[in-house]
Scaffold this active site. Structure first.
Site, PDB file in Angstrom:
ATOM      1  N   GLY A 218      17.820   2.489   8.070  1.00  0.00           N
ATOM      2  CA  GLY A 218      18.684   3.618   8.442  1.00  0.00           C
ATOM      3  C   GLY A 218      18.583   4.044   9.902  1.00  0.00           C
ATOM      4  N   ASP A 261       1.873   6.886   4.946  1.00  0.00           N
ATOM      5  CA  ASP A 261       2.672   8.008   4.430  1.00  0.00           C
ATOM      6  C   ASP A 261       2.340   9.216   5.308  1.00  0.00           C
ATOM      7  OD1 ASP A 261       3.585  10.260   3.097  1.00  0.00           O
ATOM      8  OD2 ASP A 261       3.220   9.420   1.112  1.00  0.00           O
ATOM      9  N   ASN A 288      11.555  11.009  12.360  1.00  0.00           N
ATOM     10  CA  ASN A 288      12.778  10.666  11.631  1.00  0.00           C
ATOM     11  C   ASN A 288      12.577  10.637  10.121  1.00  0.00           C
ATOM     12  OD1 ASN A 288      15.465   9.070  11.240  1.00  0.00           O
ATOM     13  ND2 ASN A 288      13.874   7.783  10.335  1.00  0.00           N
ATOM     14  N   TYR A 353      15.693  20.963   0.959  1.00  0.00           N
ATOM     15  CA  TYR A 353      16.027  20.139   2.132  1.00  0.00           C
ATOM     16  C   TYR A 353      16.561  21.024   3.270  1.00  0.00           C
ATOM     17  CZ  TYR A 353      18.296  16.212   4.621  1.00  0.00           C
ATOM     18  OH  TYR A 353      18.695  15.279   5.557  1.00  0.00           O
TER      19      TYR A 353
HETATM   20  P1  NAD Z   1      16.772   6.859   4.846  1.00  0.00           P
HETATM   21  O1  NAD Z   1      16.416   7.428   3.517  1.00  0.00           O
HETATM   22  O2  NAD Z   1      17.703   5.714   4.920  1.00  0.00           O
HETATM   23  O3  NAD Z   1      15.421   6.464   5.635  1.00  0.00           O
HETATM   24  C1  NAD Z   1      14.308   7.328   5.691  1.00  0.00           C
HETATM   25  C2  NAD Z   1      13.075   6.504   5.961  1.00  0.00           C
HETATM   26  O4  NAD Z   1      11.944   7.401   5.951  1.00  0.00           O
HETATM   27  C3  NAD Z   1      12.820   5.465   4.866  1.00  0.00           C
HETATM   28  O5  NAD Z   1      12.539   4.193   5.445  1.00  0.00           O
HETATM   29  C4  NAD Z   1      11.633   6.029   4.114  1.00  0.00           C
HETATM   30  O6  NAD Z   1      10.802   5.022   3.515  1.00  0.00           O
HETATM   31  C5  NAD Z   1      10.905   6.799   5.210  1.00  0.00           C
HETATM   32  N1  NAD Z   1      10.011   7.808   4.664  1.00  0.00           N
HETATM   33  C6  NAD Z   1      10.284   8.696   3.683  1.00  0.00           C
HETATM   34  N2  NAD Z   1       9.195   9.426   3.403  1.00  0.00           N
HETATM   35  C7  NAD Z   1       8.220   8.995   4.243  1.00  0.00           C
HETATM   36  C8  NAD Z   1       6.865   9.365   4.414  1.00  0.00           C
HETATM   37  N3  NAD Z   1       6.283  10.311   3.674  1.00  0.00           N
HETATM   38  N4  NAD Z   1       6.135   8.729   5.368  1.00  0.00           N
HETATM   39  C9  NAD Z   1       6.695   7.754   6.129  1.00  0.00           C
HETATM   40  N5  NAD Z   1       7.982   7.366   5.987  1.00  0.00           N
HETATM   41  C10 NAD Z   1       8.729   7.972   5.047  1.00  0.00           C
HETATM   42  O7  NAD Z   1      17.275   8.095   5.724  1.00  0.00           O
HETATM   43  P2  NAD Z   1      18.351   8.138   6.923  1.00  0.00           P
HETATM   44  O8  NAD Z   1      19.685   8.364   6.326  1.00  0.00           O
HETATM   45  O9  NAD Z   1      18.157   7.015   7.859  1.00  0.00           O
HETATM   46  O10 NAD Z   1      17.910   9.526   7.607  1.00  0.00           O
HETATM   47  C11 NAD Z   1      16.921   9.608   8.602  1.00  0.00           C
HETATM   48  C12 NAD Z   1      16.675  11.068   8.923  1.00  0.00           C
HETATM   49  O11 NAD Z   1      17.905  11.710   9.260  1.00  0.00           O
HETATM   50  C13 NAD Z   1      16.081  11.840   7.745  1.00  0.00           C
HETATM   51  O12 NAD Z   1      15.155  12.794   8.231  1.00  0.00           O
HETATM   52  C14 NAD Z   1      17.287  12.538   7.157  1.00  0.00           C
HETATM   53  O13 NAD Z   1      16.945  13.710   6.467  1.00  0.00           O
HETATM   54  C15 NAD Z   1      18.125  12.820   8.400  1.00  0.00           C
HETATM   55  N6  NAD Z   1      19.571  12.928   8.105  1.00  0.00           N
HETATM   56  C16 NAD Z   1      20.328  11.856   7.694  1.00  0.00           C
HETATM   57  C17 NAD Z   1      21.694  12.015   7.439  1.00  0.00           C
HETATM   58  C18 NAD Z   1      22.592  10.893   7.019  1.00  0.00           C
HETATM   59  O14 NAD Z   1      23.806  11.098   6.890  1.00  0.00           O
HETATM   60  N7  NAD Z   1      22.116   9.684   6.811  1.00  0.00           N
HETATM   61  C19 NAD Z   1      22.270  13.270   7.592  1.00  0.00           C
HETATM   62  C20 NAD Z   1      21.471  14.344   7.992  1.00  0.00           C
HETATM   63  C21 NAD Z   1      20.121  14.158   8.266  1.00  0.00           C
END
Ligand code: NAD
Length: 447
Positions: A218, A261, A288, A353
């Site tokens: 992501g 983690d 992130n 969230y």
């Molecule tokens: P995603 O779920 O595709 O990726 C998140 C990554 O974080 C994953 O690889 C996961 O394994 C890792 N992760 C989760 N918990 C963890 C932990 N405890 N320790 C280490 N790694 C951990 O998410 P994304 O869509 O790429 O989003 C990335 C960030 O952007 C997040 O913080 C999300 O809340 C924020 N966000 C995303 C969107 C969207 O539309 N995709 C919108 C608003 C905010």
């Protein structure tokens, strides 16, 4: 996941039917593939407008010319329109907004850029001047909505008088190719953090060491890639179950994996020790990693509540606390937290969230003045609808609606979020700290 409407609009036989149904026809956004260029404005048709008694025009002009813009109104299409509106102090001064844009609205090219410099309302001389300064944001946001269907991004910078020389980085970003999905934003350019010793515009992160959490996929993966492309030595962190994807990414971009983690109690200490031992410190932290555990509050299990708050907020604060108190994060460092539109507007089923993501907005605002003593900048990026595994998992109708509810009529790509994050990590973004910038195509939620 592919955008069905964009595919249908590309099909010559079907496009007229889509049009007859009144469905949107999103403009394909021109995205940068490579790193920053020394001369991003070469060959572009650029116009610089000025308000009377403005204080930013000279600096805007220098920033544009340093990027090889030639400022002449000589063609049909305008690629970039920059306006120095810092002279607006009375309602009558708003005429510069009308007079500058009304004649050229139809000439601003697809995927064009509009950037407006406004006076900082806090510095204005009295309530009317302050109101006038603040009103330019309304103009800029409305303009973004009118121009968005052509893929044009419109952004504004409130510029403090003593920070006017800090505009080059923001001009390069907001007028450049990298700002594809950032529109309708108002940033503050201030002199909070000191100027870095060197301000490279290409390979902008050469020699920097960066940590990106949650970079197995992501937005995190795209960010790690983008930082590496700018010359940073990147360390990619993710949980053990994402280890294979993490290692694949690291091999591809020349990064170092760190499987962990972030919510574990000893994670801050282990991260600090890793960077101290391996690199003697670090320069960039991108927080992130984030999780959702959506349920309405009535149905929310206690452990869902705790998990989201721990990963999205508590872990970030704990890691920064160790990195800052032990000075592992070096002077001129950068902290970028991933917030969310949900933290700005709230969202059904996301009380946990939204609380964690809104908290990050407050966190960077409070951290920035403290960190400024060591020229460290802390900012947040709030993505809207970015096409990732998180959004692919949504049911069809909410996903289709979510994608369209923005001025650009489409979802963003992980790379779009990565571009904004990467910009905030660069030395050239030193005028921006304590702020939250959305990468949402000027989404309607929370707007
Ligand atoms: P995603 O779920 O595709 O990726 C998140 C990554 O974080 C994953 O690889 C996961 O394994 C890792 N992760 C989760 N918990 C963890 C932990 N405890 N320790 C280490 N790694 C951990 O998410 P994304 O869509 O790429 O989003 C990335 C960030 O952007 C997040 O913080 C999300 O809340 C924020 N966000 C995303 C969107 C969207 O539309 N995709 C919108 C608003 C905010």
């Amino acid at each position: 996941m592919s955008d069905i409407l964009m595919s249908l609009n590309r099909n010559r036989a079907i496009a007229p039917i889509v049009k007859a149904l009144g469905l949107p026809n999103p403009v394909p956004l021109a995205r940068a593939e490579g790193g920053y260029e020394a001369q991003p404005f070469a060959g572009k048709m650029v116009i610089l407008g000025r308000s009377e008694n403005g204080y930013a025009a000279e600096h805007l002009q220098a920033a544009l010319e340093n990027g090889s813009a030639s400022l002449s109104d000589s063609g049909d299409n305008i690629d970039i329109f920059v306006l120095d509106a810092t002279g607006c102090r009375a309602p009558s001064d708003y005429r510069v907004l009308y007079d500058s844009f009304h004649p050229v609205m139809r000439r601003i090219a697809r995927n064009g850029r509009v950037f407006i410099a406004a006076p900082l309302p806090d510095e204005a001389d009295g309530p009317v001047a302050s109101a006038v300064a603040r009103g330019i944001e309304g103009f800029s946001r409305a303009l973004g909505k009118e121009l968005g269907k052509k893929g044009i991004c419109v952004n504004l910078a409130y510029v403090a008088r003593d920070a006017v020389s800090r505009l080059e980085g923001p001009v390069r970003f907001f007028c450049g190719k990298q700002t594809t999905y950032v529109s309708g934003q108002a940033v503050r350019v201030t002199s909070l953090a000191a100027k870095p010793d060197v301000l490279p515009w290409t390979q902008a992160l050469k020699g920097k060491v960066a940590l990106v959490t949650g970079s197995g996929r992501g937005i995190g993966m795209a960010t790690a890639e983008r930082l590496a492309q700018e010359g940073a030595q990147v360390v990619c962190l993710d949980i053990p179950s994402a280890s294979d994807a993490l290692h694949d990414t690291c091999i591809r971009i020349g990064a170092i994996p760190l499987v962990m983690d972030i919510a574990e109690a000893d994670a801050p200490r282990r991260i600090a020790a890793f960077f101290k031992d391996r690199f003697g410190g670090l320069d960039i932290v991108v927080h992130n990693a984030g999780v959702t555990r959506d349920r309405t509050l009535a149905n929310m299990k206690e452990h869902y509540w705790d998990m989201v708050v721990n990963v999205n907020l508590a872990a970030i604060a704990a890691i920064d606390d160790v990195l800052l108190s032990q000075q592992v994060l070096r002077d001129e460092g950068r902290i970028v937290c991933l917030s969310s539109i949900s933290g700005i507007s709230g969202n059904i089923g996301q009380t946990n969230y939204a609380a964690s993501k809104a908290a990050l907005i407050g966190y960077v605002a409070a951290l920035a003045p403290q960190a400024a003593a060591r020229a460290i900048c802390a900012n947040a990026v709030a993505p809207g609808f970015i096409e990732t595994a998180m959004t692919d998992a949504m049911p069809f109708i909410p996903r289709e609606v979510g994608r369209r509810l923005n001025s650009l009529l489409q979802g963003g790509k992980p790379r779009d979020a990565a571009e904004l994050i990467a910009f905030l990590c660069t030395p050239g973004a030193f005028g921006i700290s304590g702020q939250t910038i959305r990468v949402c195509g000027q989404g309607l939620m929370g707007a």
